[in-house]
Design a protein around this motif. Structure first.
Motif, PDB file in Angstrom:
ATOM      1  N   ASP A   1       3.245   1.718  -7.548  1.00  0.00           N
ATOM      2  CA  ASP A   1       3.393   0.901  -6.651  1.00  0.00           C
ATOM      3  C   ASP A   1       3.449   1.130  -5.152  1.00  0.00           C
ATOM      4  O   ASP A   1       4.117   1.753  -4.714  1.00  0.00           O
ATOM      5  CB  ASP A   1       4.966   0.144  -7.009  1.00  0.00           C
ATOM      6  CG  ASP A   1       5.304  -1.059  -6.277  1.00  0.00           C
ATOM      7  OD1 ASP A   1       4.549  -1.481  -5.177  1.00  0.00           O
ATOM      8  OD2 ASP A   1       6.355  -1.790  -6.350  1.00  0.00           O
ATOM      9  N   ILE A   2       2.159   0.592  -4.786  1.00  0.00           N
ATOM     10  CA  ILE A   2       2.023   0.993  -3.236  1.00  0.00           C
ATOM     11  C   ILE A   2       2.058  -0.198  -2.218  1.00  0.00           C
ATOM     12  O   ILE A   2       1.631  -0.076  -1.110  1.00  0.00           O
ATOM     13  CB  ILE A   2       0.290   1.629  -3.264  1.00  0.00           C
ATOM     14  CG1 ILE A   2      -0.656   0.486  -3.624  1.00  0.00           C
ATOM     15  CG2 ILE A   2       0.286   2.860  -4.180  1.00  0.00           C
ATOM     16  CD1 ILE A   2      -2.184   0.810  -3.515  1.00  0.00           C
ATOM     17  N   THR A   3       2.672  -1.040  -2.624  1.00  0.00           N
ATOM     18  CA  THR A   3       2.949  -2.089  -1.790  1.00  0.00           C
ATOM     19  C   THR A   3       3.414  -1.847  -0.335  1.00  0.00           C
ATOM     20  O   THR A   3       3.123  -2.456   0.636  1.00  0.00           O
ATOM     21  CB  THR A   3       4.173  -3.057  -2.554  1.00  0.00           C
ATOM     22  OG1 THR A   3       3.624  -3.579  -3.805  1.00  0.00           O
ATOM     23  CG2 THR A   3       4.209  -4.725  -1.674  1.00  0.00           C
ATOM     24  N   GLU A   4       4.409  -0.832  -0.419  1.00  0.00           N
ATOM     25  CA  GLU A   4       4.895  -0.637   0.846  1.00  0.00           C
ATOM     26  C   GLU A   4       3.668   0.244   1.984  1.00  0.00           C
ATOM     27  O   GLU A   4       3.971  -0.004   3.049  1.00  0.00           O
ATOM     28  CB  GLU A   4       5.963   0.478   0.709  1.00  0.00           C
ATOM     29  CG  GLU A   4       7.194  -0.287   0.257  1.00  0.00           C
ATOM     30  CD  GLU A   4       8.142   0.850  -0.624  1.00  0.00           C
ATOM     31  OE1 GLU A   4       9.408   0.806  -0.486  1.00  0.00           O
ATOM     32  OE2 GLU A   4       7.656   1.604  -1.463  1.00  0.00           O
TER      33      GLU A   4
ATOM     34  N   LEU B   1       5.068   7.513   3.840  1.00  0.00           N
ATOM     35  CA  LEU B   1       5.302   8.531   3.118  1.00  0.00           C
ATOM     36  C   LEU B   1       4.348   8.532   2.000  1.00  0.00           C
ATOM     37  O   LEU B   1       3.590   9.660   1.522  1.00  0.00           O
ATOM     38  CB  LEU B   1       6.684   8.481   2.844  1.00  0.00           C
ATOM     39  CG  LEU B   1       7.641   9.133   3.606  1.00  0.00           C
ATOM     40  CD1 LEU B   1       9.224   9.001   3.138  1.00  0.00           C
ATOM     41  CD2 LEU B   1       7.533  10.798   3.973  1.00  0.00           C
ATOM     42  N   LEU B   2       4.169   7.287   1.159  1.00  0.00           N
ATOM     43  CA  LEU B   2       3.275   7.322   0.163  1.00  0.00           C
ATOM     44  C   LEU B   2       1.916   7.617   0.605  1.00  0.00           C
ATOM     45  O   LEU B   2       1.144   8.374   0.026  1.00  0.00           O
ATOM     46  CB  LEU B   2       3.442   5.884  -0.490  1.00  0.00           C
ATOM     47  CG  LEU B   2       4.417   5.845  -1.291  1.00  0.00           C
ATOM     48  CD1 LEU B   2       4.617   4.152  -1.918  1.00  0.00           C
ATOM     49  CD2 LEU B   2       4.540   6.646  -2.681  1.00  0.00           C
ATOM     50  N   LEU B   3       1.491   7.085   1.913  1.00  0.00           N
ATOM     51  CA  LEU B   3       0.056   7.226   2.198  1.00  0.00           C
ATOM     52  C   LEU B   3      -0.180   8.862   2.653  1.00  0.00           C
ATOM     53  O   LEU B   3      -1.066   9.176   2.198  1.00  0.00           O
ATOM     54  CB  LEU B   3      -0.201   6.452   3.595  1.00  0.00           C
ATOM     55  CG  LEU B   3      -0.463   4.944   3.351  1.00  0.00           C
ATOM     56  CD1 LEU B   3      -0.529   4.440   4.571  1.00  0.00           C
ATOM     57  CD2 LEU B   3      -1.835   4.826   2.835  1.00  0.00           C
ATOM     58  N   ASP B   4       0.724   9.419   3.139  1.00  0.00           N
ATOM     59  CA  ASP B   4       0.860  10.954   3.308  1.00  0.00           C
ATOM     60  C   ASP B   4       0.546  11.691   1.909  1.00  0.00           C
ATOM     61  O   ASP B   4      -0.397  12.449   1.839  1.00  0.00           O
ATOM     62  CB  ASP B   4       1.948  11.511   3.686  1.00  0.00           C
ATOM     63  CG  ASP B   4       2.259  11.173   5.422  1.00  0.00           C
ATOM     64  OD1 ASP B   4       1.210  10.583   5.986  1.00  0.00           O
ATOM     65  OD2 ASP B   4       3.079  11.730   5.929  1.00  0.00           O
TER      66      ASP B   4
END
Length: 301
Positions: free
Chosen positions: A234-237, A248-251
């Motif tokens: 889940d990459i919604t954020e 943080l997820l993009l990192d």
């Protein structure tokens, strides 16, 4: 100015990796494989033997580290549990290779609290994969392994092909080497490959997928079996400007420290468009869900 590698910041890497695990089904699909498919693979090793030698490699290249989550240690223990079921009463000698003191202590704590680990001897090797190889060759050790597992660690070695070759050379006649990586159909792997020159600035974050390893094995004529493990993230954020968890997820996805703040505008746009492309993600109910498929490769000696 060159982008900084996420792995250079231990604290942020750990936070981003833990968030990645919370937002993905990665460990669940691994557990499903270990409980549903792996038992038949384990049944074929060490037939008639009273002792089995096991090696778990969870490390990176020399002078690097691989931040693991306690769930990885739980995955390792799940493997040991399946071994016990398939080979009851057999003594198991388990070599653990892990360079992080923190992660080694976490694993030891789980072992101390886990039931049904009788007849299992744990040997703790606080070192990286390359350090273990140098140690093994330097000591001229001749011990052979019945089962070796390398889960999500080939991104963090300088030469994945050489690493696979070395550990495969340690197998007994009927031994098996199990590798788990992002699949060549995994869009994350495609993202890292497409922007390899801009994103991959450090040996600790190799842009390697099972496709790379299979190409190497095919060229060498090495036979293997492969199993695909569907997984989603889940990459919604990531698409909420200024969202701390999205950053943080993009990192983690780019392996770049503070990617959203330091990446050039054209690179950031390209990455964001790629992540949201219909070939990579599905959108619905206000969520963006990314294809994070894994693949298992099982090699014979």
């Amino acid at each position: 100015m060159a982008l900084k590698c996420l792995a250079d910041d231990y604290s942020r890497y750990k936070k981003s990796f833990q968030l990645f695990l919370e937002r993905s089904s990665e460990h669940q699909c691994m557990r499903d494989f270990i409980r549903g498919v792996l038992p038949d693979i384990l049944a074929s090793i060490g037939q008639g033997k009273s002792n089995l030698n096991i090696l778990g490699v969870g490390s990176g290249a020399a002078k690097t580290f691989y931040v693991q989550y306690k769930g990885r240690s739980e995955i390792d223990l799940e493997i040991m549990s399946q071994l016990r079921l398939k080979h009851p009463g057999v003594n198991i000698d388990n070599e653990v290779v892990e360079p992080s003191e923190e992660m080694m202590l976490n694993y030891k704590a789980l072992v101390s609290k886990s039931p049904n680990l009788e007849h299992i001897n744990f040997n703790w090797n606080k070192m990286t994969a390359s350090e273990f190889e140098n140690h093994w060759r330097g000591k001229k050790l001749t011990k052979k392994m019945d089962f070796i597992h390398m889960i999500q660690m080939l991104y963090y070695v300088a030469d994945p092909d050489a690493t696979v070759s070395f550990f495969r050379s340690l197998l007994n006649k009927n031994g098996k080497l199990m590798i788990i990586l992002v699949a060549d159909k995994n869009k994350w792997g495609n993202l890292l490959k497409k922007y390899r020159k801009q994103l991959c600035q450090n040996d600790i974050s190799q842009c390697v997928t099972t496709g790379d390893i299979k190409s190497f094995l095919d060229a060498k004529g090495i036979k293997y079996k492969n199993y695909q493990l569907p997984s989603q993230l889940d990459i919604t954020e990531c698409f909420k400007e200024g969202d701390e968890r999205g950053e943080l997820l993009l990192d983690f996805l780019t392996q770049v420290l503070n990617f959203s703040k330091t990446a050039p505008p054209d690179l950031k746009k390209g990455v964001m468009d790629f992540l949201r492309h219909p070939d990579c993600s599905e959108e619905g109910d206000g969520k963006v869900v990314f294809n994070n498929m894994l693949e298992v490769l099982v090699l014979d000696a």
